[in-house]
Design an enzyme around this catalytic site. Structure first.
Site, PDB file in Angstrom:
ATOM      1  N   VAL A  60       0.986  -1.088   0.101  1.00  0.00           N
ATOM      2  CA  VAL A  60       0.157   0.138  -0.138  1.00  0.00           C
ATOM      3  C   VAL A  60       0.774   1.356  -0.024  1.00  0.00           C
ATOM      4  CG1 VAL A  60      -1.941   1.271   1.016  1.00  0.00           C
ATOM      5  CG2 VAL A  60      -1.770  -1.291   1.132  1.00  0.00           C
TER       6      VAL A  60
ATOM      7  N   GLU B 213     -10.240   5.574   5.486  1.00  0.00           N
ATOM      8  CA  GLU B 213     -10.951   5.027   4.191  1.00  0.00           C
ATOM      9  C   GLU B 213     -10.526   3.501   3.992  1.00  0.00           C
ATOM     10  OE1 GLU B 213     -13.754   4.188   2.473  1.00  0.00           O
ATOM     11  OE2 GLU B 213     -14.009   6.320   2.121  1.00  0.00           O
TER      12      GLU B 213
ATOM     13  N   VAL C 165     -11.291  -0.208   5.245  1.00  0.00           N
ATOM     14  CA  VAL C 165     -12.312  -0.800   5.206  1.00  0.00           C
ATOM     15  C   VAL C 165     -12.748  -1.080   3.706  1.00  0.00           C
ATOM     16  CG1 VAL C 165     -14.850  -1.253   5.447  1.00  0.00           C
ATOM     17  CG2 VAL C 165     -13.435   0.119   7.191  1.00  0.00           C
TER      18      VAL C 165
ATOM     19  N   GLY D 219     -10.894  -1.962   0.786  1.00  0.00           N
ATOM     20  CA  GLY D 219     -10.366  -1.686  -0.074  1.00  0.00           C
ATOM     21  C   GLY D 219     -10.380  -0.240  -0.931  1.00  0.00           C
TER      22      GLY D 219
ATOM     23  N   ILE E  51     -13.063   0.635  -2.361  1.00  0.00           N
ATOM     24  CA  ILE E  51     -14.517   1.022  -2.122  1.00  0.00           C
ATOM     25  C   ILE E  51     -14.340   2.422  -1.119  1.00  0.00           C
ATOM     26  CG2 ILE E  51     -16.776   0.494  -1.532  1.00  0.00           C
ATOM     27  CD1 ILE E  51     -16.232  -2.427  -1.881  1.00  0.00           C
TER      28      ILE E  51
ATOM     29  N   GLU F 241      -2.840 -13.481   5.562  1.00  0.00           N
ATOM     30  CA  GLU F 241      -2.068 -12.822   6.510  1.00  0.00           C
ATOM     31  C   GLU F 241      -1.240 -13.588   7.134  1.00  0.00           C
ATOM     32  OE1 GLU F 241      -2.757  -9.429   7.419  1.00  0.00           O
ATOM     33  OE2 GLU F 241      -4.475  -8.866   6.383  1.00  0.00           O
TER      34      GLU F 241
ATOM     35  N   ASP G  26     -10.312 -10.042  10.758  1.00  0.00           N
ATOM     36  CA  ASP G  26     -10.168  -8.816   9.562  1.00  0.00           C
ATOM     37  C   ASP G  26     -11.377  -8.250   9.516  1.00  0.00           C
ATOM     38  OD1 ASP G  26      -8.446  -7.331   7.563  1.00  0.00           O
ATOM     39  OD2 ASP G  26     -10.024  -8.426   6.444  1.00  0.00           O
TER      40      ASP G  26
ATOM     41  N   LYS H  74     -13.469  -4.504  10.365  1.00  0.00           N
ATOM     42  CA  LYS H  74     -13.857  -3.525   9.585  1.00  0.00           C
ATOM     43  C   LYS H  74     -15.284  -3.263   9.945  1.00  0.00           C
ATOM     44  CE  LYS H  74     -10.719  -5.356   5.974  1.00  0.00           C
ATOM     45  NZ  LYS H  74     -10.844  -6.229   4.931  1.00  0.00           N
TER      46      LYS H  74
ATOM     47  N   GLY I 265      -5.042  -4.833  -2.411  1.00  0.00           N
ATOM     48  CA  GLY I 265      -4.271  -4.588  -3.725  1.00  0.00           C
ATOM     49  C   GLY I 265      -3.570  -3.212  -3.744  1.00  0.00           C
TER      50      GLY I 265
END
Lengths: 428, 428
Positions: B15, B131, B134, B136, B138, B192, B203, B207, B304
């Protein structure tokens, strides 16, 4: 304690009434979330004496929306009258001149006058926002302007007219033709006063032009949207597209190409198992593609009291929270006129034709396609009782120019009955 | 000319590298949209000498993320290290104390310490945004916090762990069992370091807890998320659910009920033809329901480099544009602790059992269900070669308590082989 945010609402139809209901019902929630009370000072509509199922007694009444827009006790002018010109535009201009922020659901006004209005608003330090103008309850303006602000947008697509999608999906479900379903939609009150706004693709074209401006940083250019409605779609196309794994949607596509900005609102075939292909009835869907995010898909109700009022309140709450964005996501004065692309990005096409059942018929048509440089991916001939046989082609990717030439060539073959139909297949 | 916005990025994994690439590649776009340059002043990571496929030469290097977070030339601390405690939390606290805004993708940290960190940030006049934590790419935090700000949220649902959805949809596609697909996901690097974060639902539970806080105005309460992973899902369940018109998803559901806040992350059956049911592979989907908007559905890549970096940049661009929102949409100091619901909203359930093939077997099981007050909507018995027959039930709506009693009763029947399986059917 921060001062309350005071609204003046012009237009008390479905959406206006919905906004009044939210402000009344969710007062505590709006205050908790924005840190200030959201109140209505005054309202305006064409008819005063009408039961709208909502209390209006506590609000001042103005017959003239311009008077409403300029009242001292109004901070935000909420324009829900509609119409690209006339009172909506006059009142919006008056509100901006009087130092008010403006929230509108008026896609027609913004598609035509959005650039000028945004420049006026920004020069005056006011905001002009329009979440409710595009795709009803889906917060797509916010998703595009803010959520994808780090992306170079590569393509925006959408099914943004629920009435057209209702007619198309009902045609498929019932096997009835366009005219019958048009009448059904009319009886259900789904059509605009001028139905061509819906079925001619104009309403959806307005929405596409607004999204394209945000996506590509260009001035709104509705005149350059290539518009085609759903009127020519026949039940045979819907059924045979389905048979080939596609569904027909009135699809808007905007993308920036090497040849300029392409904006199309036209019936397209999309894969039946894609999110767009699976969309039923009056629901809207917008697909946003960017260089980093790849693709996101937003789905929701495209119209109706609650959903559209929810979108209006999104803008109102932004203002209450001090979020002040340029109308199209960057200063309007810096937006460049879009150079319209002079041709569409190549795509495969679906072609349906009727061939007289005689030796060499298929060869003649295939030759016409080949001579125009259009190659065939798939072909299907159906059994038939009539003297002509229905024949379908799915072409490989081709330019619209080659396709048009091929269609002309086919029409001139003496083996073709009537005019062949071609519909673009959009990769989604 | 407004001053540039200067970022300090801690964590240069997938990221972090993606964020650097966007800042470099889209510098002109970011400036046009926000009115100011977005720059990177300094970066930090565990290993300095590593080819990340991106130029880092122009940025200061800090070995210590706390030192990075407090640099004078950093306006926004971008925390992309991960981990609920340790360096991520220390550096975030240091950044807030030093008057920096913070953007993080760290769902674990916020699920555990979100309330305290948000209070710290807001007391200091800083923003803390998440942002990217949660779903990715979206922009769901924005959609919920801002886009639906006028709604009383009634339910939030989502498939928010792409690895679990990958395993479940691959089980269906290949007919292979959970263990084989777990290994496949591991080989592909989808898991993970602690796989239980994925397949145990932790995970995704993080979220869900974050979204629930925004939706219902309550303090983040991850401890009250009822968690159940996908480990017990058998290929038989997937196939037989499909046969009954359902698909199995690891589905998070948060809703405010008369008995308190219900937060569940568990395998559920959803209709195969619903948007959630149609979701394949690693894609994420969040469904937001409100009193006005009805339902919107957001779909996109859940992980991603590009998509997650896009979400980070959404927060960065908000800050660059002067958008300053409370972490959970309203002041953290005013958020109330959530009262957890002590039982789930009634629902239909899918029950799979193996019955010994002898007279009266079905009657005994049906009696066990009936005696617990669970009534049967549909039943299906499959042909079989073994001495036991697979039998499926779909119940009418029932409480979890009645269902548990019925399952106990069934297990005690001498006609049941093994332990019956029950999976909730969520109305979507």
């Amino acid at each position: 304690m921060t001062d309350p945010l005071r609204l003046g609402i012009a237009g008390l139809g479905t959406v206006g009434t919905g906004v009044v209901k939210i402000v009344q019902r969710q007062a505590a929630l709006l205050q908790a979330r924005s840190g200030r009370a959201v109140q209505i000072s005054a309202v305006s509509a064409r008819t005063r004496d009408k039961d709208r199922g909502v209390r209006l007694g506590g609000y001042a009444w103005e017959d003239d929306p311009v008077a409403l827009a300029t009242r001292d006790d109004v901070d935000v002018f909420v324009e829900l009258m509609g119409g690209s010109d006339g009172p909506a535009k006059a009142a919006t201009e008056a509100a901006l001149a009087a130092g008010k922020d403006v929230v509108t659901a008026n896609k027609a006004m913004l598609a035509v006058h959005g650039q000028a209005l945004a420049e006026t608003a920004e020069a005056a330090g006011q905001v002009l926002r329009f979440e409710a103008a595009v795709a009803g309850g889906i917060p797509v303006v916010k998703a595009l302007t803010e959520g994808l602000a780090g992306n170079e947008i590569t393509r925006v697509m959408g099914v943004m007219n629920g009435t057209c999608n209702y007619i198309l999906t009902r045609m498929e479900a019932t096997g009835q033709g366009y005219n019958a379903l048009f009448e059904e939609a009319d009886k259900l009150g789904y059509l605009e006063a001028d139905p061509n706004l819906d079925v001619g693709g104009i309403d959806a074209g307005h929405k596409l032009a607004l999204l394209a401006s945000i996506a590509f940083g260009t001035q709104v250019s509705f005149d350059n949207v290539q518009l085609e409605g759903i009127q020519r779609i026949e039940i045979a196309d819907i059924e045979q597209a389905r048979d080939m794994g596609y569904r027909i949607k009135l699809l808007g596509v905007a993308q920036m190409t090497g040849r300029g900005l392409e904006q199309r609102m036209q019936p397209c075939l999309v894969p039946a198992d894609s999110p767009l292909g699976q969309l039923e009835g009056g629901t809207n869907m917008v697909v946003l593609e960017g260089d980093s995010v790849e693709q996101i898909v937003l789905r929701g109700p495209g119209a109706g009291e609650g959903p559209t009022a929810s979108a209006v309140m999104s803008d109102v709450m932004d203002i209450a929270r001090g979020i002040r964005l340029a109308t199209f996501g960057q200063p309007a004065a810096g937006l460049q006129p879009a150079t319209p692309a002079n041709s569409a990005v190549p795509a495969p096409y679906y072609i349906r034709t009727q061939l007289f059942d005689k030796p060499g018929a298929l060869a003649k048509v295939a030759t016409a396609l080949g001579e125009s440089g259009v190659s065939i991916d798939r072909m299907r001939q159906y059994g038939h009782d009539e003297p002509t046989a229905p024949v379908l082609f799915v072409t490989h990717k081709t330019t619209k120019e080659a396709l048009d030439a091929a269609m002309d060539g086919m029409a001139q073959c003496d083996v073709v009955d009537g005019t062949p139909v071609a519909i673009r297949i959009e990769a989604v």
